[in-house]
Design an enzyme around this catalytic site. Structure first.
Site, PDB file in Angstrom:
ATOM      1  N   ASP A   1      -6.508   1.874  -3.200  1.00  0.00           N
ATOM      2  CA  ASP A   1      -7.590   1.619  -2.386  1.00  0.00           C
ATOM      3  C   ASP A   1      -8.187   2.653  -1.392  1.00  0.00           C
ATOM      4  O   ASP A   1      -8.964   2.608  -0.748  1.00  0.00           O
ATOM      5  CB  ASP A   1      -7.601   0.256  -1.516  1.00  0.00           C
ATOM      6  CG  ASP A   1      -6.497   0.251  -0.409  1.00  0.00           C
ATOM      7  OD1 ASP A   1      -5.723   1.221  -0.272  1.00  0.00           O
ATOM      8  OD2 ASP A   1      -6.454  -0.765   0.303  1.00  0.00           O
TER       9      ASP A   1
ATOM     10  N   SER B   1       1.056  -1.431  -0.010  1.00  0.00           N
ATOM     11  CA  SER B   1      -0.116  -0.019  -0.086  1.00  0.00           C
ATOM     12  C   SER B   1       0.790   1.215   0.036  1.00  0.00           C
ATOM     13  O   SER B   1       1.741   1.550  -0.862  1.00  0.00           O
ATOM     14  CB  SER B   1      -0.995   0.027   1.215  1.00  0.00           C
ATOM     15  OG  SER B   1      -1.822   0.996   1.166  1.00  0.00           O
TER      16      SER B   1
HETATM   17  C1  16G Z   1      -4.274  -0.635   7.648  1.00  0.00           C
HETATM   18  C2  16G Z   1      -5.919  -0.720   7.415  1.00  0.00           C
HETATM   19  C3  16G Z   1      -6.252   0.705   7.649  1.00  0.00           C
HETATM   20  C4  16G Z   1      -5.866   1.634   8.888  1.00  0.00           C
HETATM   21  C5  16G Z   1      -4.524   1.357   9.228  1.00  0.00           C
HETATM   22  C6  16G Z   1      -4.463   2.087  10.718  1.00  0.00           C
HETATM   23  C7  16G Z   1      -6.965  -2.179   6.157  1.00  0.00           C
HETATM   24  C8  16G Z   1      -7.192  -2.907   4.677  1.00  0.00           C
HETATM   25  N1  16G Z   1      -6.133  -1.287   6.392  1.00  0.00           N
HETATM   26  O1  16G Z   1      -3.519  -0.025   6.735  1.00  0.00           O
HETATM   27  O2  16G Z   1      -7.670   0.602   7.201  1.00  0.00           O
HETATM   28  O3  16G Z   1      -6.400   2.729   8.697  1.00  0.00           O
HETATM   29  O4  16G Z   1      -4.192   0.018   9.057  1.00  0.00           O
HETATM   30  O5  16G Z   1      -3.153   1.884  10.768  1.00  0.00           O
HETATM   31  O6  16G Z   1      -7.592  -2.590   6.972  1.00  0.00           O
HETATM   32  P1  16G Z   1      -2.642   1.950  12.443  1.00  0.00           P
HETATM   33  O7  16G Z   1      -3.007   0.844  13.294  1.00  0.00           O
HETATM   34  O8  16G Z   1      -1.111   1.847  12.375  1.00  0.00           O
HETATM   35  O9  16G Z   1      -2.855   3.373  12.892  1.00  0.00           O
HETATM   36 MG    MG Z   2      -3.743   0.958   0.515  1.00  0.00          MG
END
Ligand code: 16G
Ligand code: MG
Length: 549
Positions: A286, A68
């Site tokens: 995404d 990503s």
């Molecule tokens: C991941 C999640 C995203 C979330 C992020 C938070 C998916 C596909 N992706 O990238 O939705 O905002 O984690 O990151 O679920 P953090 O836990 O480091 O704050």
């Molecule tokens: Mg992404």
């Protein structure tokens, strides 16, 4: 019941040895780390994908190799369940266990214990499809994944370089083909045709907007959007920038949705013109955020919250205009949603709003509880889900006036333009452009729905983030004991103050979010809470960051 061919497994596993002293965890974003550590993990994820498909009687499982918005040297792997949703939560522990087996014997033991405890019939077929983003490490990791599939003789198709949402879409198409829920043609071309067809219906006869400038973060969104353009014809003009996927080091560098949202500034290479529309994708397309520059040169972000507000407003109006307001609309957010957006949704639009923990799977699940569930993370990941009964109503309604018939036609096309499997930057772009075109709105008019409260996100490096335990959709800490009371006592002193603390799921840090009535108050609140968190977990060691008050 057949058993695993151990000799075959040993040979293949020998090609993908596990690095020593590394512990892997399948988290909110699958496995994600330095690409050089991922070979054995991706191989074993292949084994698990085959097991999952067998468990589901040969339904197609998807796999996306991407990291990503992470820098180019990272990569990751994520599995997709048959309807295009994220891997079922209870299987995260199984894939984590497989990835951490130290020896081939342990690997075999874990597979056997899964087969017996989950009652997996190994004689069933397994079908797994996969794709990857533009990262240079993707090709070798895809080959490791294929080796994993060979352990259980899974049938497979390599979809090559695709966006994450395209892979989700293809997985759902394959599993619904020939059923009443058939989702579309299982190919990138089928995806383009479906989205472009619906978009053209929605903007037909309307005055075209000025061109949109689109920052693709030098990621997979760039070549894929180029591929999409001929399908869109002259229904929209998009100027693509940051599209250099040949030079891997540029991926997500000072560009893309995450950069723009976190820094509240334009991506590299963009000279903004007041009142024009801009959007940024993240590295696997995404997520999307919009932005513009106001006449006084201030940078204005239209993030996931603003997109959710716009979508909810539009759908509510459309449902009313169609005369089918029995359909309930709800919005799902996380604690990161700006407080002003929640108020706007509740008090102006009068829609129910749910708050769930961070991570798409939580939002997606909650959104299925509404007839039409709009879900967005503030960071720009989201979509709109139409329940089967809402779709039925929309498809069977005829309307008793020409105006109602038009609204019904628009609702149908709107449900087609929106990717029902997962947040999708292409599809989100098209639905935002649809709404702005139908209303003939500038970004500034869209932005006027409400004014964001100033907010601030601070990362705190702690010794052990696992001691921070949250409840209430991550808005309250229950451990360490006493910390939440201390936070509450500080928050009370700030006008419109709100703050919460949660351990990150993707980085080794604790995140502090704060908002308050003004910028200086917000910054003071954020850093006071960050200081508090640091003190609770530092054991007196480590340097207290100077900015923490
Ligand atoms: C991941 C999640 C995203 C979330 C992020 C938070 C998916 C596909 N992706 O990238 O939705 O905002 O984690 O990151 O679920 P953090 O836990 O480091 O704050
Ligand atoms: Mg992404």
């Amino acid at each position: 019941m057949a058993s695993v061919n151990i000799e075959n497994l040993n040979t293949l596993s020998g090609l993908h040895p596990k690095p020593e002293n590394v512990k892997f965890t399948y988290g909110t974003a699958g496995f994600r780390m330095k690409a050089e550590l991922l070979d054995s993990v991706v191989f074993r994820t292949g084994i698990l994908a085959a097991l999952r498909s067998k468990k589901l009687d040969g339904k197609v499982i998807g796999c996306m190799i991407t990291a990503s918005h992470n820098p180019a040297q990272d990569n990751g792997v994520k599995l997709v369940d048959p309807m295009g949703e994220m891997l079922e939560g209870s299987w995260e522990a199984h894939v984590t266990a497989l990835s951490n087996a130290e020896t081939n014997e342990q690997l075999v033991d874990i597979i056997h214990s899964m087969v017996s405890s989950l009652k997996i019939d190994l004689t069933k077929p397994a079908k797994v499809v996969f794709g990857r983003d533009t990262r240079p490490s993707g090709e070798a990791l895809a080959a490791a994944f294929v080796d994993g599939l060979k352990v259980l003789d899974a049938e497979t198709t390599d979809y090559g370089i695709v966006t994450t949402p395209q892979l989700h879409y293809i997985t759902r198409c394959l599993n619904t083909a020939g059923t009443p829920e058939a989702y579309g043609e299982p190919s990138a071309e089928g995806y383009y045709k479906k989205l472009a067809g619906a978009f053209k219906t929605l903007v037909d006869g309307k005055t075209k907007l000025s061109p949109l400038t689109l920052d693709c973060a030098n990621g997979v969104g760039a070549p894929k959007f180029q591929e999409f353009v001929p399908f869109l014809g002259d229904s929209i003009s998009v100027n693509i920038m940051n599209d250099d996927v040949e030079n891997a080091s540029k991926l997500n560098l000072n560009s893309g949705a995450d950069y723009v949202k976190s820094n509240q500034r334009a991506p590299v290479g963009l000279k903004m013109v007041p009142q024009q529309r801009y959007a940024s994708f993240d590295g696997d397309a995404d997520r999307i955020v919009y932005y513009y520059q106001d006449d006084d040169s201030t940078f204005k972000l239209l993030d996931g919250d603003k997109i959710a507000g716009l979508a909810a407003m539009f759908i509510i109006d459309l449902v009313k205009a169609a005369g089918i307001d029995s359909i309930s609309v709800g919005v799902v957010q996380t604690a990161y949603a700006n407080g002003a957006s929640t108020q706007y949704l509740r008090n102006t639009l009068n829609v129910p709003v749910s708050c769930v923990p961070t991570g798409v799977k939580h939002l997606h699940h909650e959104a299925t509880k509404y007839d039409v569930g709009v879900y967005f993370e503030a960071n720009g990941h989201g979509t709109v889900l139409f329940s089967p009964s809402a779709l039925k109503t929309i498809h069977s309604a005829e309307g008793s006036s020409p105006a109602q018939a038009v609204a019904i036609r628009n609702l149908r096309a709107f449900s087609d333009v929106i990717n029902q499997t997962v947040g999708d930057a292409f599809s989100d772009l098209l639905f935002v452009e649809t709404i702005l075109t139908q209303r003939q709105w500038t970004p500034k008019i869209w932005d006027q729905a409400y004014t964001d409260l100033p907010n601030r996100l601070v990362k705190v490096v702690v010794q052990d983030r696992s001691i921070f335990k949250t409840v209430d959709a991550e808005r309250k800490l229950v451990e360490p004991a006493g910390l939440q009371d201390a936070i509450d006592a500080i928050v009370l002193k700030f006008r419109d103050g709100r703050s919460f603390v949660r351990p990150s799921g993707t980085e080794d840090v604790v995140r502090v979010y704060a908002e308050a009535a003004t910028r200086p108050e917000t910054d003071e609140l954020a850093f006071r809470i960050a200081g508090l968190v640091f003190d609770y977990n530092s054991n007196g060691s480590g340097l207290r960051p100077r900015e923490f008050i």
